[in-house]
Design a protein around this motif. Structure first.
Motif, PDB file in Angstrom:
ATOM      1  N   HIS A  30       0.835  -1.201   0.000  1.00  0.00           N
ATOM      2  CA  HIS A  30       0.000   0.000   0.000  1.00  0.00           C
ATOM      3  C   HIS A  30       0.873   1.255   0.000  1.00  0.00           C
ATOM      4  N   THR A  31       1.903   1.264   0.840  1.00  0.00           N
ATOM      5  CA  THR A  31       2.824   2.408   0.871  1.00  0.00           C
ATOM      6  C   THR A  31       3.525   2.560  -0.464  1.00  0.00           C
ATOM      7  N   ASN A  32       3.901   1.452  -1.071  1.00  0.00           N
ATOM      8  CA  ASN A  32       4.560   1.494  -2.374  1.00  0.00           C
ATOM      9  C   ASN A  32       3.651   2.138  -3.415  1.00  0.00           C
ATOM     10  N   ALA A  33       2.385   1.725  -3.442  1.00  0.00           N
ATOM     11  CA  ALA A  33       1.452   2.219  -4.457  1.00  0.00           C
ATOM     12  C   ALA A  33       1.038   3.657  -4.216  1.00  0.00           C
ATOM     13  N   THR A  34       0.927   4.056  -2.951  1.00  0.00           N
ATOM     14  CA  THR A  34       0.399   5.388  -2.649  1.00  0.00           C
ATOM     15  C   THR A  34       1.471   6.428  -2.383  1.00  0.00           C
ATOM     16  N   ALA A  35       2.711   6.002  -2.142  1.00  0.00           N
ATOM     17  CA  ALA A  35       3.769   6.970  -1.820  1.00  0.00           C
ATOM     18  C   ALA A  35       5.014   6.782  -2.680  1.00  0.00           C
ATOM     19  N   THR A  36       5.540   5.565  -2.740  1.00  0.00           N
ATOM     20  CA  THR A  36       6.839   5.358  -3.383  1.00  0.00           C
ATOM     21  C   THR A  36       6.807   5.649  -4.882  1.00  0.00           C
ATOM     22  N   LEU A  37       5.776   5.191  -5.580  1.00  0.00           N
ATOM     23  CA  LEU A  37       5.734   5.410  -7.026  1.00  0.00           C
ATOM     24  C   LEU A  37       5.676   6.898  -7.361  1.00  0.00           C
ATOM     25  N   ASP A  38       4.847   7.650  -6.646  1.00  0.00           N
ATOM     26  CA  ASP A  38       4.790   9.095  -6.885  1.00  0.00           C
ATOM     27  C   ASP A  38       6.104   9.766  -6.498  1.00  0.00           C
ATOM     28  N   HIS A  39       6.696   9.303  -5.408  1.00  0.00           N
ATOM     29  CA  HIS A  39       7.980   9.851  -4.969  1.00  0.00           C
ATOM     30  C   HIS A  39       9.048   9.668  -6.053  1.00  0.00           C
ATOM     31  N   CYS A  40       9.147   8.468  -6.595  1.00  0.00           N
ATOM     32  CA  CYS A  40      10.138   8.197  -7.649  1.00  0.00           C
ATOM     33  C   CYS A  40       9.845   9.029  -8.896  1.00  0.00           C
ATOM     34  N   HIS A  41       8.578   9.123  -9.264  1.00  0.00           N
ATOM     35  CA  HIS A  41       8.198   9.911 -10.429  1.00  0.00           C
ATOM     36  C   HIS A  41       8.579  11.377 -10.233  1.00  0.00           C
ATOM     37  N   ASP A  42       8.270  11.931  -9.063  1.00  0.00           N
ATOM     38  CA  ASP A  42       8.587  13.333  -8.783  1.00  0.00           C
ATOM     39  C   ASP A  42      10.089  13.585  -8.866  1.00  0.00           C
ATOM     40  N   TRP A  43      10.878  12.673  -8.292  1.00  0.00           N
ATOM     41  CA  TRP A  43      12.327  12.860  -8.307  1.00  0.00           C
ATOM     42  C   TRP A  43      12.881  12.748  -9.725  1.00  0.00           C
ATOM     43  N   ALA A 347      12.025   3.380   3.856  1.00  0.00           N
ATOM     44  CA  ALA A 347      11.570   3.867   5.150  1.00  0.00           C
ATOM     45  C   ALA A 347      10.090   3.548   5.325  1.00  0.00           C
ATOM     46  N   GLU A 348       9.597   3.737   6.541  1.00  0.00           N
ATOM     47  CA  GLU A 348       8.198   3.417   6.815  1.00  0.00           C
ATOM     48  C   GLU A 348       7.250   4.244   5.952  1.00  0.00           C
ATOM     49  N   ASN A 349       7.671   5.451   5.589  1.00  0.00           N
ATOM     50  CA  ASN A 349       6.797   6.291   4.764  1.00  0.00           C
ATOM     51  C   ASN A 349       6.977   6.061   3.268  1.00  0.00           C
ATOM     52  N   GLY A 350       7.917   5.174   2.885  1.00  0.00           N
ATOM     53  CA  GLY A 350       8.119   4.850   1.484  1.00  0.00           C
ATOM     54  C   GLY A 350       8.789   5.929   0.674  1.00  0.00           C
TER      55      GLY A 350
END
Length: 633
Positions: A30-43, A347-350
């Motif tokens: 869930h963290t991967n889908a809701t946080a990590t993917l957007d995080h990687c895209h933004d970076w 991290a816990e927040n992805g």
């Protein structure tokens, strides 16, 4: 499904057949889908790696390109993760629209070569990573084919693969890429499309490896496994990620071509590497300088590189070997690596990651800046991005496709290899799995739908249960011991039937092989599949983990909130020592006093460094640490 062999002992189940519904892995996915993917895209937009494709089309790439020569590959890994997640909104299509115009008419696609002011294409096969980038592009294309159909990304990937076959096939460039991964990608594209030429090209690349077609560089040809043919090697060596990706491709080629000798060669290399070159966590690679395997039993915990990408590659290889052979030992290593390397990186927040995964941190680090990338592997805490950010995107795609690693089928029934709350439906079978694994050891499988003839449900009994009392309860209530390996129940199942596997999840001491010099005189604690560690935030104020000594005469005990408590102390008796020399005569009769001993709290290794700067260690010195006197081997 990420891997779909046409033959083998087991048939994998895809994301449309297995759904993780709760627990440890559901939270991380869930963290991967809701946080990590957007995080990687933004970076990737921030550091302009996606912008490289736009600059190439606009003719500005000579002056505007950003990132290392392999930056394209991380965009492709993000696309693969998005494909497994159903496209992640419109993001996959938007990125694909930026990439498509940069592809040349002959299928060539790379932002670091071939344009004015850049090196010619394929002029640096040792370090250029062109075929490596294609490998990740093709894997993303296969993900789109399998997850949603033959879209634009898949078409780009196929054109690139056709170009590779035309350029590096018979009569073409008879060399290989310095970084393997094109091999498993081409095999998977052959499986997805039915095109034989992709498999033939993958076999050519595997057979060419080790023929010394690459230059003898700074780290030698062993660095990119071009020192020996794959069939002649006896152990994985050189750059760990390269070695494991190559082995994955070799297994794929062996399975599809019926090459039992090639498969056996990889199995032998896997066995030797697991026995002599693998960390307790499942991590691989003990050299920082060349990101490589060390010699046998050279596994220093404080210098462990254990790159996250090597963990991902190890899981990829273990899964392929499991499908080919049906042997549970490959799932055992995959489990260890998933829980203690892959799950440790984010991290816990992805939104921050470990690149390397040390087993011993001697100094408290500083929090990396949130708005700048960190040097590769230099962050002492998880960093939001790296100058080389292969690991965040590798974790993202692995978590996105994780349900496909849980279960398989064959002509006799269903096999469960990894445990999570899940729903499984394939053919005429439907199962519901309920468990609190890895924190608890009860796994209950309910049959929701079944044919009216006998079939077999198989459950992996992890090797870490050896010497303990794992038990299997059949639908009729009968119980029996379950030895490490596989426990099975064969019968005519009815809807509502339940099978329960009880695994002895409790803390245990683990001792290292005495040939691992770096950790002699120490012990580690494991609980179920999890490795534990001491972290300075759980010690008295001002104390660091290097003062911890543990007492192995008492068993470790469960503590609150998933912790483990061991007897020991954290007193730094020598902190004020004025001794001018750090060595002294050994007196077996002299040892630390039992006075002042207290409970030392240990936490799951995958959770460390989520509470701020800290020191940490997995291997803990004992009160009676002394050279082994009975077996130096």
């Amino acid at each position: 499904m990420p891997v779909a062999p046409s033959r083998g002992r087991l048939r994998p189940l895809g994301l449309d057949e297995v759904r993780i519904t709760g627990g440890f892995w559901a939270r991380r996915r869930h963290t991967n889908a809701t946080a990590t993917l957007d995080h990687c895209h933004d970076w990737m937009e921030r550091v302009r790696w996606i912008g490289n494709f736009r600059a190439a089309v606009a003719g500005r790439i000579q002056h505007e390109r950003r990132g290392r020569e392999f930056a394209d590959s991380d965009v492709y890994k993000l696309l693969e993760a998005m494909a497994w997640e159903g496209g992640h909104g419109n993001a996959l299509d938007a990125i694909t629209e930026a990439i498509a115009p940069a592809q040349e008419p002959d299928g060539y696609l790379n932002t670091a070569f071939d344009r004015p002011g850049q090196q010619a294409r394929y002029s640096d096969l040792e370090w250029g990573h062109e075929l490596y980038c294609y490998g990740h592009l093709i894997q993303a294309g296969v993900a789109q084919i399998r997850a949603g159909g033959d879209g634009e990304l898949a078409k780009i990937a196929r054109r690139a693969a056709d170009h590779v076959c035309a350029t590096f096939g018979p009569g073409g460039i008879e060399r290989v890429c310095g970084h393997p991964v094109i091999e498993p990608a081409l095999v998977e594209l052959a499986r997805a499309t039915g095109e034989q030429r992709y498999l033939d090209q993958a076999r050519l690349f595997v057979d060419r490896r080790g023929r010394r077609t690459l230059a003898d560089g700074e780290f030698g040809r062993v660095y990119y496994q071009d020192d020996l043919p794959v069939r002649q090697a006896t152990v994985f060596r050189g750059h760990a990620v390269r070695a494991l990706y190559l082995a994955s491709g070799a297994v794929d080629v062996a399975v599809e071509t019926g090459d039992d000798d090639l498969l056996a060669a990889v199995v032998r290399q896997w066995e030797a590497t697991v026995a002599r070159r693998t960390y307790l966590t499942g991590g691989m690679g003990s050299h920082h300088r060349d990101e490589a395997f060390g010699d046998d039993f050279v596994l220093p915990p404080d210098r462990a590189y254990s790159e996250t990408c090597a963990g991902v590659a190890s899981v990829m290889l273990s899964w392929r070997l499991l499908l080919a052979t049906g042997e549970s030992r490959f799932a055992d290593l995959a489990e260890r690596t998933l829980f203690n390397v892959v799950a440790t990186s984010p991290a816990e927040n992805g939104r921050a990651f470990f690149y390397a995964n040390t087993l011993h941190r001697r100094r408290r680090g500083t929090v990396p800046p949130a708005d700048t990338d960190s040097p590769r592997a230099e962050s002492s805490l998880r960093a939001p991005w790296f100058a080389v950010s292969c690991c965040p995107t590798n974790v993202a795609r692995t978590l996105a496709l994780l349900p496909a690693y849980l279960a398989t089928a064959d002509d006799h029934g269903i096999q469960l290899h990894q445990y999570a709350d899940a729903e499984i439906a394939t053919g005429g079978l439907a199962l519901t799995v309920r468990t609190d694994y890895p924190h608890g050891g009860s796994v209950t499988v309910r049959v929701d739908r079944a044919p009216d003839h006998p079939w077999t449900l198989s459950l992996r009994v992890p090797d870490w249960t050896r010497g303990s009392a794992a038990r299997l309860t059949a639908p009729d209530g009968s119980r029996r011991a379950a030895a490490p390996g596989t426990a099975t129940v064969t019968q005519v199942f009815r809807p509502g039937d339940e099978i329960r596997l009880d695994l002895p999840v409790r803390p245990r001491w683990t001792a290292p092989d005495p040939r691992i010099d770096a950790v002699r005189g120490t012990l580690a604690v494991e609980r179920g599949p999890l490795v534990y560690c001491a972290e300075s935030v759980d010690l008295p104020y001002g104390h660091e983990v290097d003062v911890v000594r543990v007492d192995p005469s008492t068993a470790p005990q469960d503590g609150p909130d998933g912790t483990v408590v061991v007897d020991g102390d954290a007193t730094d008796d020598d902190a004020q020592s004025e001794e001018p020399w750090p060595y002294r005569p050994f007196d077996a009769a002299t040892g630390p006093s039992a006075a002042g001993r207290a409970g030392i709290v240990l936490v799951p290794y995958h959770s460390w460094a989520n509470r701020g700067p800290s020191t940490m260690r997995v291997w803990l010195p004992t009160h009676d640490s002394r050279p082994d006197s009975t077996d130096d081997r």
